[in-house]
Design an enzyme around this catalytic site. Structure first.
Site, PDB file in Angstrom:
ATOM      1  N   ARG A 238     100.863  -8.997 103.937  1.00 58.37           N
ATOM      2  CA  ARG A 238     101.587  -7.734 103.970  1.00 58.37           C
ATOM      3  C   ARG A 238     101.982  -7.352 102.560  1.00 58.37           C
ATOM      4  NH1 ARG A 238      99.670  -7.015 108.177  1.00 58.37           N
ATOM      5  NH2 ARG A 238     100.626  -6.649 110.216  1.00 58.37           N
ATOM      6  N   GLU A 267     101.680   1.466 101.970  1.00 57.52           N
ATOM      7  CA  GLU A 267     100.356   1.953 102.400  1.00 57.52           C
ATOM      8  C   GLU A 267     100.472   3.341 103.020  1.00 57.52           C
ATOM      9  OE1 GLU A 267      98.455  -1.000 104.897  1.00 57.52           O
ATOM     10  OE2 GLU A 267      98.925  -2.553 103.431  1.00 57.52           O
ATOM     11  N   HIS A 285      93.043  -2.525 103.599  1.00 64.76           N
ATOM     12  CA  HIS A 285      93.575  -3.275 104.756  1.00 64.76           C
ATOM     13  C   HIS A 285      92.484  -3.559 105.804  1.00 64.76           C
ATOM     14  CE1 HIS A 285      97.618  -4.276 106.872  1.00 64.76           C
ATOM     15  NE2 HIS A 285      96.659  -5.084 107.286  1.00 64.76           N
TER      16      HIS A 285
END
Ligand code: GLV
Ligand code: GLV
Length: 320
Positions: A238, A267, A285
């Protein structure tokens, strides 16, 4: 159970949607983009089940707007986007997708590690630009992998799968976690250290911890300063585990040699300066992004919603 309604915040593989359509009245976000908070609240307000993604913030007020809600099923293993204690208070189940994405995510961490150390992306750009004029003794030299030390932060399923791959590359493995993981020490000769020693001694540092209040910014300027100047940081967990601004500085100043990132603090925004740096490999991602894994995740979320709305306990409840 056709009277039960399921709201899906983004189209997922058809196999999972078909399973849900068999039992429920299903509404799927028609747009190919994340929903705004208002759209999310509007979609969930009559729903009994919510299928959401890691970029949907499922806060107390979202739950408050959905009085029938029995289950929130996250199409991800990480569930930092959900206020789990609010859900528990309201008697709403929260589930995730553990296990099925372990190998895919570990593979991607390795793809980043090898790409940044062996300058795969730089080499590709160089070749496509027509700059390759023949083998060169000093061309795009990178860092070795075999015999080096890999520091794994977070020795859960994914951390262990990364360690397993590292044994094939003849690496020494250090790891840090809340407590020692004996099975990993036995299987991969991994040595438990505190974070300071891990950062100090590793040639590669790969993050596999969940995002919590305790792990937020666990890698900041101070921690980057503890790493070797020749070391690389890999983050496929993360984004907010790392202070991204401090990382940009560290990559610019040569505090560390490079980084491989699949996740970002905010993000889809990237910290200013990140995309200008040659010594970082940037992915959007993609940790769990194989067709096989995404199909398995889709089946798993459908099974969890179905169990919960039938009155059973779903198989993949997240820990409180
Ligand atoms: C992906 O980031 C996940 O948590 O599944
Ligand atoms: C996730 O599957 C983890 O425990 O690392």
């Amino acid at each position: 159970m056709q009277d039960k309604r399921v709201f899906v915040t983004r189209k997922i593989p058809q196999i999972g949607l078909d399973m849900l359509h068999e039992h429920f009245s299903v509404t799927v976000n028609p747009h190919d983009r994340p929903l705004t908070k208002d759209e999310l609240i509007d979609g969930v307000k009559d729903a009994h089940g919510l299928l959401c993604l890691l970029n949907d913030e499922i806060t107390y007020d979202v739950m408050q707007a959905a009085p029938n809600l029995k289950v929130i099923t996250n199409y991800a293993v990480g569930y930092n986007n959900i206020d789990v204690s609010a859900a528990n208070e309201k008697g709403i189940y929260v589930t995730n997708t553990p296990g099925v994405l372990t190998d895919a995510t570990a593979d991607l961490a390795w793809a980043l590690l090898l790409s940044v150390s062996r300058r795969v992306v730089e080499g590709d750009i160089y070749t496509r630009a027509g700059r390759f004029t023949g083998w060169g003794p000093m061309l795009l030299l990178g860092g070795a992998v075999a015999g080096k030390t890999l520091g794994i932060v977070g020795m859960g399923r994914i951390g262990q799968a990364v360690a397993q791959r590292a044994t094939g590359f003849n690496m020494n493995i250090l790891y840090h976690d809340i407590e020692p993981v004996e099975s990993a020490e036995k299987a991969y000769s991994a040595k438990y250290t505190d974070l300071h020693d891990l950062l100090n001694q590793s040639d590669y540092v790969s993050l596999h911890a969940p995002l919590t209040d305790e792990t937020h910014h666990m890698i900041g300027a101070e921690q980057l300063g503890m790493m070797k100047q020749t070391a690389y940081l890999i983050n496929s967990a993360r984004g907010p585990l790392v202070d991204e601004k401090a990382l940009v500085e560290a990559l610019k100043n040569g505090t560390i040699a490079g980084a491989g990132l699949d996740v970002y603090e905010d993000e889809p925004e990237l910290a200013p300066g990140l995309i200008e740096l040659p010594n970082v490999v940037l992915l959007p991602h993609l940790g769990s992004a194989t067709s096989e894994t995404r199909n398995q995740m889709a089946k798993m979320v459908a099974e969890n919603i179905t169990a919960a709305l039938k009155g059973d306990t779903p198989a993949n409840l997240v820990p409180e």
